[in-house]
Design a protein around this motif. Structure first.
Motif, PDB file in Angstrom:
ATOM      1  N   VAL A   1       1.870   3.023  -3.284  1.00  0.00           N
ATOM      2  CA  VAL A   1       0.725   3.624  -3.975  1.00  0.00           C
ATOM      3  C   VAL A   1       0.335   4.919  -3.276  1.00  0.00           C
ATOM      4  O   VAL A   1       0.070   5.936  -3.934  1.00  0.00           O
TER       5      VAL A   1
ATOM      6  N   TYR B   1       0.808  -1.226   0.000  1.00  0.00           N
ATOM      7  CA  TYR B   1       0.000   0.000   0.000  1.00  0.00           C
ATOM      8  C   TYR B   1       0.838   1.271   0.000  1.00  0.00           C
ATOM      9  O   TYR B   1       0.521   2.230  -0.695  1.00  0.00           O
TER      10      TYR B   1
ATOM     11  N   HIS C   1      -5.286   5.727  -7.326  1.00  0.00           N
ATOM     12  CA  HIS C   1      -4.883   4.562  -6.526  1.00  0.00           C
ATOM     13  C   HIS C   1      -5.355   3.274  -7.194  1.00  0.00           C
ATOM     14  O   HIS C   1      -4.553   2.370  -7.416  1.00  0.00           O
ATOM     15  N   VAL C   2      -6.649   3.193  -7.481  1.00  0.00           N
ATOM     16  CA  VAL C   2      -7.203   1.925  -7.975  1.00  0.00           C
ATOM     17  C   VAL C   2      -6.828   1.626  -9.424  1.00  0.00           C
ATOM     18  O   VAL C   2      -6.902   0.479  -9.841  1.00  0.00           O
TER      19      VAL C   2
ATOM     20  N   ASP D   1      -3.765   2.195 -10.519  1.00  0.00           N
ATOM     21  CA  ASP D   1      -2.340   1.855 -10.476  1.00  0.00           C
ATOM     22  C   ASP D   1      -2.171   0.348 -10.677  1.00  0.00           C
ATOM     23  O   ASP D   1      -2.928  -0.443 -10.105  1.00  0.00           O
TER      24      ASP D   1
ATOM     25  N   TRP E   1      -2.237  -1.900  -7.647  1.00  0.00           N
ATOM     26  CA  TRP E   1      -3.409  -1.936  -6.775  1.00  0.00           C
ATOM     27  C   TRP E   1      -3.956  -3.335  -6.504  1.00  0.00           C
ATOM     28  O   TRP E   1      -4.341  -3.632  -5.359  1.00  0.00           O
TER      29      TRP E   1
END
Length: 123
Positions: A82, A79, A94-95, A97, A100
């Motif tokens: 990110v 985590y 974020h999602v 990436d 993720w």
């Protein structure tokens, strides 16, 4: 053994759950307070308010159990890069990436361990 601060444990669990299901539209349809992954809230809880990261061992006995530390460390490993790469309010970044999916897997591992411990320790 129980944790001293169950409310803190609940916040940590909620943040990890939101990370674990960030891309699950069914989850967000039933979530009571949010409609999509709120990265700034999760970051605030895990890094600033309850300070699980960077050292989850610090919360053993307070909000987490010792056998959860390894799972939390793995989540941090996935985590943190990110979190560092995007603005705290950029949930879409974020999602999207490519890293993720590994973050979600690590978060689900934490949830599994927490759930197992909660079941064992419920009277």
């Amino acid at each position: 053994m129980t944790v001293r601060y169950p409310e803190m444990r609940g916040r940590v669990r909620d943040a990890v759950e939101m990370i674990a299901y960030a891309c699950d539209t069914d989850y967000w349809r039933h979530e009571k307070h949010y409609t999509s992954y709120p990265p700034s809230l999760c970051i605030e809880i895990l890094y600033d308010v309850d300070v699980v990261f960077p050292d989850p061992e610090y919360l053993v006995g307070a909000a987490i159990y010792g056998d959860e530390v390894t799972a939390f460390k793995h989540l941090l490993l996935e985590y943190d890069p990110v979190v560092e790469a995007y603005d705290a309010n950029d949930g879409a970044g974020h999602v999207r990436d490519p890293r993720w999916p590994a973050v979600e897997v690590a978060a689900r591992d934490v949830l599994r361990q927490m759930s197992m411990n909660d079941r064992k320790r419920t009277p």
